[in-house]
Design a protein around this motif. Structure first.
Motif, PDB file in Angstrom:
ATOM      1  N   LEU A 113       5.581  -1.211-126.229  1.00 30.54           N
ATOM      2  CA  LEU A 113       6.329  -0.689-125.023  1.00 30.54           C
ATOM      3  C   LEU A 113       7.862  -0.654-125.041  1.00 30.54           C
ATOM      4  O   LEU A 113       8.421   0.317-124.746  1.00 30.54           O
ATOM      5  N   GLY A 114       8.345  -1.705-125.936  1.00 30.38           N
ATOM      6  CA  GLY A 114       9.713  -1.680-126.100  1.00 30.38           C
ATOM      7  C   GLY A 114      10.300  -0.689-126.933  1.00 30.38           C
ATOM      8  O   GLY A 114      11.159   0.093-126.597  1.00 30.38           O
ATOM      9  N   THR A 115       9.466  -0.086-127.996  1.00 31.16           N
ATOM     10  CA  THR A 115       9.965   1.011-128.788  1.00 31.16           C
ATOM     11  C   THR A 115       9.892   2.331-128.045  1.00 31.16           C
ATOM     12  O   THR A 115      10.918   3.128-128.046  1.00 31.16           O
ATOM     13  N   PHE A 174      16.378  -5.079-123.709  1.00 32.73           N
ATOM     14  CA  PHE A 174      17.292  -6.237-124.057  1.00 32.73           C
ATOM     15  C   PHE A 174      16.985  -7.379-123.115  1.00 32.73           C
ATOM     16  O   PHE A 174      16.782  -8.691-123.437  1.00 32.73           O
ATOM     17  N   LYS A 175      17.304  -6.980-121.889  1.00 31.08           N
ATOM     18  CA  LYS A 175      17.098  -8.012-120.572  1.00 31.08           C
ATOM     19  C   LYS A 175      15.885  -8.544-120.758  1.00 31.08           C
ATOM     20  O   LYS A 175      15.723  -9.899-120.595  1.00 31.08           O
ATOM     21  N   VAL A 176      14.765  -7.910-120.786  1.00 32.15           N
ATOM     22  CA  VAL A 176      13.489  -8.224-121.055  1.00 32.15           C
ATOM     23  C   VAL A 176      13.191  -9.249-122.152  1.00 32.15           C
ATOM     24  O   VAL A 176      12.546 -10.384-121.874  1.00 32.15           O
ATOM     25  N   MET A 177      13.670  -8.831-123.375  1.00 35.70           N
ATOM     26  CA  MET A 177      13.562  -9.730-124.369  1.00 35.70           C
ATOM     27  C   MET A 177      14.202 -10.989-124.346  1.00 35.70           C
ATOM     28  O   MET A 177      13.778 -12.145-124.877  1.00 35.70           O
ATOM     29  N   LEU A 178      15.271 -10.840-123.875  1.00 36.35           N
ATOM     30  CA  LEU A 178      16.319 -12.067-123.615  1.00 36.35           C
ATOM     31  C   LEU A 178      15.559 -12.903-122.875  1.00 36.35           C
ATOM     32  O   LEU A 178      15.578 -14.321-122.848  1.00 36.35           O
ATOM     33  N   ALA A 179      14.922 -12.477-121.749  1.00 39.11           N
ATOM     34  CA  ALA A 179      14.321 -13.363-120.549  1.00 39.11           C
ATOM     35  C   ALA A 179      13.093 -14.049-121.365  1.00 39.11           C
ATOM     36  O   ALA A 179      12.589 -15.261-121.146  1.00 39.11           O
ATOM     37  N   GLY A 180      12.389 -13.251-122.487  1.00 38.87           N
ATOM     38  CA  GLY A 180      11.320 -13.904-123.185  1.00 38.87           C
ATOM     39  C   GLY A 180      11.855 -14.969-123.959  1.00 38.87           C
ATOM     40  O   GLY A 180      10.996 -15.985-124.058  1.00 38.87           O
ATOM     41  N   SER A 221       5.528  -8.710-121.788  1.00 44.59           N
ATOM     42  CA  SER A 221       4.544  -7.462-121.382  1.00 44.59           C
ATOM     43  C   SER A 221       4.625  -7.150-119.968  1.00 44.59           C
ATOM     44  O   SER A 221       4.586  -5.985-119.712  1.00 44.59           O
ATOM     45  N   VAL A 222       4.717  -8.169-119.014  1.00 41.22           N
ATOM     46  CA  VAL A 222       4.347  -8.150-117.571  1.00 41.22           C
ATOM     47  C   VAL A 222       5.586  -7.301-116.960  1.00 41.22           C
ATOM     48  O   VAL A 222       5.601  -6.454-116.124  1.00 41.22           O
ATOM     49  N   LEU A 223       6.811  -7.763-117.715  1.00 43.63           N
ATOM     50  CA  LEU A 223       8.073  -7.278-117.157  1.00 43.63           C
ATOM     51  C   LEU A 223       8.198  -5.741-117.758  1.00 43.63           C
ATOM     52  O   LEU A 223       8.802  -4.940-116.944  1.00 43.63           O
ATOM     53  N   LEU A 224       8.080  -5.520-118.807  1.00 40.60           N
ATOM     54  CA  LEU A 224       7.935  -3.969-119.589  1.00 40.60           C
ATOM     55  C   LEU A 224       7.025  -3.005-119.026  1.00 40.60           C
ATOM     56  O   LEU A 224       7.372  -1.761-118.799  1.00 40.60           O
TER      57      LEU A 224
END
Length: 460
Positions: free
Chosen positions: A148-150, A162-168, A202-205
């Protein structure tokens, strides 16, 4: 912005959040390694490293499909064919998830046999099986978050990713601290902490793809989808080679360490593995940055911008690689003591010995990784696959079985820089061979001796 913005600013707009996002996405193994090595022990760290190759393989399939499908999707967007781009997006996500579901079931039912197959001895097997068992519940979310990020980066939403990955990453750190340090759940806590963090990402993306502003939609798949997925696999094959080779080579390394040195050797290799994984994350992130930038401009036939993006990417990658080399040259103990307790004296000593040799690979691996990604984005999968297979499979395995007879234990780790050096030389030859051919084609067209090709030309 991809097609018209200032090349340097556009590159930074995508590269900085991509690097930070990749660090956050890849933090699962690094955070687990830190807490396991520092708060549990070297044997448990070695056990987790033993099962690392299976995750490399699954991640490699995900990267192959998402990178190959991503460059096709970006090209269609550049050509303003949004319907076809949506079909590629939907087919890629469905294919990735179906593949991972199958292997999650296998790891859930047979964690012990898989751990033994990967080289775990009687000391490491219980820890490896437990980590593999609990991680299998969350593998689908780990792969989904990357895929999903790609496609969100192709949607020009790198900062959101980036914000989602940082939260993860923050959730992973907190959960590992809670489950390992406070609740003393060992490798079970490490697996659960990582899995819950991947579920959160995953839930955020996912919801963004349901919003009106998202160009990529979930669509009904047509009859030609298998053919398009096959093309995506072909385009992204070098990325699979890269990831699979890392896992396969790790298995061989682990086997040789168990046979020749024992658990301390596997723990030392684990440290080297995590240090190098941290180092190449930057190059992989820069390479992934080229996917939407080069792919979209390739579809729009803006060759000058493609050349600019490649130049900026190579300079950036080499600057970061050189900085990491200098850190390992002057302060190698920083890297080692991040993953091992000082009282693990044998493993610490082995790690320092091996870092002294392996660090030279950083001068070359950034160029190799970025150039392979460039070839993929330019729909040149053959050249990309050659670079990927040489640096991470063929040459390392060759040197693993030859250099130890000449150099002893140090030969095991000399195989890494030796492979990167020879791959670097091969990559230069491949690039300039194409450069000469493109230059000849351009000169021929200028003189009117050949017809222009039907498809967009690669840049010279």
């Amino acid at each position: 912005m991809i097609l018209n913005g200032n090349p340097f600013r556009t590159f930074l707009h995508f590269a900085l959040p991509n690097i930070l996002g990749m660090l956050a996405l890849s933090s699962a193994q690094l955070i687990d390694a830190f807490f396991i090595g520092r708060y549990i022990g070297a044997a448990e760290l070695a056990a987790v490293n033993i099962v690392f190759p299976v995750f490399s393989f699954l991640f490699g399939v995900s990267v192959m499909l998402s990178a190959g499908g991503g460059v096709m999707c970006a090209k269609y967007i550049g050509e303003k064919k949004i319907g076809k781009a949506s079909e590629i997006f939907t087919a890629t996500l469905v294919s990735v998830l179906a593949f991972v579901f199958f292997f999650s079931f296998v790891f859930l039912i047979f964690p012990g046999p898989v751990a033994r197959l990967l080289g775990a001895d009687e000391t490491m097997e219980p820890f490896a099986a437990v980590y593999l068992f609990y991680t299998s519940f969350f593998l689908v979310f780990f792969i989904a978050s990357h895929t999903l990020g790609t496609f969100l980066k192709i949607e020009e939403r790198p900062v959101f990713v980036f914000k989602v990955m940082l939260a993860g990453a923050a959730a992973n750190i907190f959960l590992d601290w809670l489950l390992i340090v406070r609740l003393a759940q060992g490798v079970t806590g490490a697996a659960l902490g990582t899995g819950i963090a991947e579920l959160l990402m995953s839930v955020l993306l996912f919801p963004y793809f349901l919003t009106p502003e998202c160009r990529l939609k979930f669509v009904r798949l047509g009859r030609k989808v298998p053919k398009k997925i096959a093309k995506a696999c072909y385009n992204g094959f070098s990325e699979l080679v890269n990831e699979f080779s890392v896992g396969f080579t790790s298995v061989i390394f682990n086997w040789m360490m168990v046979i020749n040195i024992g658990v301390a050797g596997v723990a030392a290799y684990s440290v080297i593995n995590y240090v190098f994984w941290f180092g190449v994350i930057f190059s992989y992130a820069i390479g992934e940055t080229l996917t939407p930038l080069v792919g979209t401009n390739y579809g729009a036939q803006k060759h000058r911008r493609i050349r600019e993006f490649l130049r900026i990417a190579l300079i950036s990658g080499e600057a970061i690689s050189t900085l990491l080399f200098l850190v390992l040259l002057f302060r190698p103990q920083w890297a080692v003591l991040m993953f091992l307790r000082p009282e693990e004296t044998e493993a610490v000593a082995l790690s320092l010995r091996f870092i002294d040799i392996a660090k030279w690979a950083f001068f070359f691996n950034g160029f190799n990784i970025i150039l392979a990604s460039f070839f993929t984005a330019m729909h040149r999968p053959a050249e990309s696959a050659v670079i990927a297979s040489l640096r991470s499979l063929l040459l390392p395995v060759l040197f693993l079985f030859t250099l130890p007879s000449l150099m002893g234990e140090e030969g095991l780790f000399a195989s890494v820089p030796a492979a990167e050096i020879l791959t670097f030389m091969t990559g230069i030859l491949l690039f300039f061979r194409l450069h000469r051919r493109w230059k000849a084609e351009r000169e021929a067209r200028r003189r009117g001796t050949v017809n222009a090709p039907a498809r967009p030309r690669p840049p010279s």
